[in-house]
Design a protein around this motif. Structure first.
Motif, PDB file in Angstrom:
ATOM      1  N   ARG A   3       0.801  -1.247   0.073  1.00  0.00           N
ATOM      2  CA  ARG A   3       0.056  -0.010   0.141  1.00  0.00           C
ATOM      3  C   ARG A   3       1.022   1.113  -0.180  1.00  0.00           C
ATOM      4  N   GLN A   4       0.445   2.229  -0.573  1.00  0.00           N
ATOM      5  CA  GLN A   4       1.294   3.317  -0.991  1.00  0.00           C
ATOM      6  C   GLN A   4       0.861   4.674  -0.360  1.00  0.00           C
ATOM      7  N   ILE A   5       2.031   5.327   0.339  1.00  0.00           N
ATOM      8  CA  ILE A   5       1.389   6.795   0.695  1.00  0.00           C
ATOM      9  C   ILE A   5       2.541   7.647  -0.167  1.00  0.00           C
ATOM     10  N   PRO A   6       2.045   8.361  -1.004  1.00  0.00           N
ATOM     11  CA  PRO A   6       2.669   8.785  -1.994  1.00  0.00           C
ATOM     12  C   PRO A   6       3.848  10.138  -1.470  1.00  0.00           C
ATOM     13  N   ALA A   7       3.362  10.671  -0.463  1.00  0.00           N
ATOM     14  CA  ALA A   7       4.258  12.120   0.174  1.00  0.00           C
ATOM     15  C   ALA A   7       5.699  11.391   0.501  1.00  0.00           C
ATOM     16  N   GLN A   8       6.432  12.360   0.010  1.00  0.00           N
ATOM     17  CA  GLN A   8       7.838  12.039   0.281  1.00  0.00           C
ATOM     18  C   GLN A   8       8.389  13.103   1.334  1.00  0.00           C
ATOM     19  N   PHE A  34       5.187   2.813  11.563  1.00  0.00           N
ATOM     20  CA  PHE A  34       4.082   3.388  11.773  1.00  0.00           C
ATOM     21  C   PHE A  34       3.439   2.757  10.447  1.00  0.00           C
ATOM     22  N   ASP A  35       2.349   1.662  10.662  1.00  0.00           N
ATOM     23  CA  ASP A  35       1.732   0.800   9.753  1.00  0.00           C
ATOM     24  C   ASP A  35       0.683   1.759   8.695  1.00  0.00           C
ATOM     25  N   ILE A  36       0.888   1.189   7.377  1.00  0.00           N
ATOM     26  CA  ILE A  36      -0.118   1.851   6.540  1.00  0.00           C
ATOM     27  C   ILE A  36      -1.359   0.840   6.658  1.00  0.00           C
ATOM     28  N   ALA A  37      -2.607   1.444   7.013  1.00  0.00           N
ATOM     29  CA  ALA A  37      -3.793   0.758   7.033  1.00  0.00           C
ATOM     30  C   ALA A  37      -4.262   0.185   5.802  1.00  0.00           C
ATOM     31  N   ARG A  38      -4.925  -1.034   5.795  1.00  0.00           N
ATOM     32  CA  ARG A  38      -5.255  -1.414   4.389  1.00  0.00           C
ATOM     33  C   ARG A  38      -6.312  -0.619   3.747  1.00  0.00           C
ATOM     34  N   GLN A  39      -7.135   0.337   4.316  1.00  0.00           N
ATOM     35  CA  GLN A  39      -7.819   1.425   3.514  1.00  0.00           C
ATOM     36  C   GLN A  39      -6.841   2.417   2.982  1.00  0.00           C
ATOM     37  N   GLY A  40      -5.609   2.571   3.300  1.00  0.00           N
ATOM     38  CA  GLY A  40      -4.664   3.319   2.427  1.00  0.00           C
ATOM     39  C   GLY A  40      -4.088   4.571   3.051  1.00  0.00           C
ATOM     40  N   TYR A 105     -13.689  15.780   1.181  1.00  0.00           N
ATOM     41  CA  TYR A 105     -14.568  16.155   0.039  1.00  0.00           C
ATOM     42  C   TYR A 105     -13.802  17.266  -0.601  1.00  0.00           C
ATOM     43  N   TYR A 106     -13.139  18.278  -0.138  1.00  0.00           N
ATOM     44  CA  TYR A 106     -12.684  19.531  -0.710  1.00  0.00           C
ATOM     45  C   TYR A 106     -11.147  18.979  -1.419  1.00  0.00           C
ATOM     46  N   LEU A 107     -10.369  18.523  -0.722  1.00  0.00           N
ATOM     47  CA  LEU A 107      -9.168  17.969  -1.145  1.00  0.00           C
ATOM     48  C   LEU A 107      -9.301  17.207  -2.374  1.00  0.00           C
ATOM     49  N   ASP A 108     -10.327  16.137  -2.326  1.00  0.00           N
ATOM     50  CA  ASP A 108     -10.600  15.352  -3.535  1.00  0.00           C
ATOM     51  C   ASP A 108     -11.018  16.128  -4.763  1.00  0.00           C
ATOM     52  N   ALA A 139      -9.775   8.334   2.829  1.00  0.00           N
ATOM     53  CA  ALA A 139      -8.964   7.373   2.115  1.00  0.00           C
ATOM     54  C   ALA A 139      -9.577   6.525   0.919  1.00  0.00           C
ATOM     55  N   LYS A 140     -10.938   6.199   1.244  1.00  0.00           N
ATOM     56  CA  LYS A 140     -11.768   5.599   0.202  1.00  0.00           C
ATOM     57  C   LYS A 140     -12.039   6.602  -1.188  1.00  0.00           C
ATOM     58  N   ARG A 141     -12.088   7.742  -0.901  1.00  0.00           N
ATOM     59  CA  ARG A 141     -12.127   8.697  -2.026  1.00  0.00           C
ATOM     60  C   ARG A 141     -11.026   8.935  -3.009  1.00  0.00           C
ATOM     61  N   ASN A 142     -10.011   8.869  -2.768  1.00  0.00           N
ATOM     62  CA  ASN A 142      -8.836   8.913  -3.879  1.00  0.00           C
ATOM     63  C   ASN A 142      -7.535   8.450  -3.322  1.00  0.00           C
ATOM     64  N   LYS A 143      -7.020   7.772  -4.117  1.00  0.00           N
ATOM     65  CA  LYS A 143      -5.768   6.868  -3.923  1.00  0.00           C
ATOM     66  C   LYS A 143      -4.372   7.611  -4.247  1.00  0.00           C
ATOM     67  N   ASN A 144      -4.644   9.002  -4.914  1.00  0.00           N
ATOM     68  CA  ASN A 144      -3.540   9.687  -5.314  1.00  0.00           C
ATOM     69  C   ASN A 144      -3.084  10.679  -4.246  1.00  0.00           C
ATOM     70  N   ILE A 145      -3.901  10.743  -3.134  1.00  0.00           N
ATOM     71  CA  ILE A 145      -3.591  11.665  -2.066  1.00  0.00           C
ATOM     72  C   ILE A 145      -3.163  10.843  -0.824  1.00  0.00           C
ATOM     73  N   SER A 146      -2.379  11.502  -0.075  1.00  0.00           N
ATOM     74  CA  SER A 146      -1.667  10.842   0.951  1.00  0.00           C
ATOM     75  C   SER A 146      -2.363  11.474   2.362  1.00  0.00           C
TER      76      SER A 146
END
Length: 286
Positions: A3-8, A34-40, A105-108, A139-146
């Motif tokens: 599972r990916q967290i894009p932010a560097q 810090f584990d990345i949850a299955r929801q991302g 909502y707003y960030l998506d 996290a369910k809205r948009n996988k391109n966002i961290s």
């Protein structure tokens, strides 16, 4: 599949050292993991930073806000934010943080606009909220966002690594935000104006206070200067009974209203409301 967290540019909330992804975890050189949850999403809120067992908005508040916003009732607020960022935003890759992102909502919608405007830029978008229920929904809205659970009092990113921080109707600490912004970086605040939801407030309170916006003079004198201030006033579609209840649950009004006021709100079958939102754009000096 990892599972990916894009932010560097994330840092450990315990020792402020850079975080690197290893498999389904983020780790710092000190060994904190810090584990990345299955929801991302990832939880970067240390236990010692929690003021309660389950801080932030409750699951019920998040569901109510999801229902309300998904109906498009505050879409003009989202569009106004997007236009502000569009005119302020350079075309190269930039880091934008939604501090207090709620259910996303707003960030998506902002990410969708940026992707259409500059698809080659691959902007680094980060959504942060202290409520785990909010971040799980986001996290369910948009996988391109961290997405991450964390606090605006200790935003877990490297110093001077952020271009824009937005805060939509949330708690903000301008001094802490200044630490995270690059020189010339921007803060966009969206806050309730004096007439926001005035019809509902007059119904549920015996006395309505028109509280002025927080005074930013100290921050403006030391760290920022005001770029612009704009007011957005509009009337959403008439709310039905369920939307009235969602509005009550998603705001602090449910807990502040008198018993009689709550009863009156529950008896309504429709309600016309005014949305009154003030946007203030601040730029970091230097």
């Amino acid at each position: 599949m990892a599972r990916q967290i894009p932010a560097q540019n994330l840092i450990c909330p315990l020792d402020q050292k850079p975080l690197q992804q290893e498999g389904n975890s983020l780790r710092c050189e000190s060994g904190h993991s810090f584990d990345i949850a299955r929801q991302g999403y990832v939880n970067l809120l240390p236990v010692q930073k929690k003021r309660s067992k389950d801080p932030g908005d409750s699951k019920e508040m998040i569901i109510a806000r999801q229902n309300f916003l998904s109906a498009g009732l505050y879409q003009p607020v989202s569009e106004h934010l997007n236009q502000l960022v569009k005119h302020l935003q350079p075309t190269q890759r930039s880091c934008i943080i939604d501090a207090g992102c709620g259910e996303g909502y707003y960030l998506d919608r902002l990410e969708q606009m940026l992707n259409e405007q500059t698809p080659e830029a691959e902007h680094n978008l980060i959504g942060l909220d202290i409520s785990k229920w909010a971040v799980q929904a986001a996290a369910k809205r948009n996988k391109n966002i961290s997405w991450m659970v964390g606090t605006n009092a200790q935003i877990p990113v490297q110093s001077e690594s952020t271009d824009i921080i937005i805060c939509m109707f949330g708690f903000y600490d301008l001094e802490r935000m200044a630490e995270k912004l690059k020189p010339g970086g921007l803060v966009i605040l969206a806050e309730a104006g004096s007439e926001h939801l005035i019809e509902l407030r007059e119904l549920i309170y015996s006395e309505v206070r028109r509280t002025p916006l927080p005074d930013l003079s100290d921050a403006l004198a030391e760290q920022f200067h005001l770029v612009k201030e704009e007011r957005l006033t509009f009337n959403p579609d008439t709310l039905d009974a369920q939307q009235i209840q969602d509005l009550m649950v998603m705001t602090p009004h449910l807990y502040r209203a008198s018993y009689e006021g709550k009863q009156q709100a529950q008896s309504l079958t429709e309600l016309k409301i005014t949305a009154d939102v003030v946007f203030r754009v601040l730029q970091k000096n230097g």
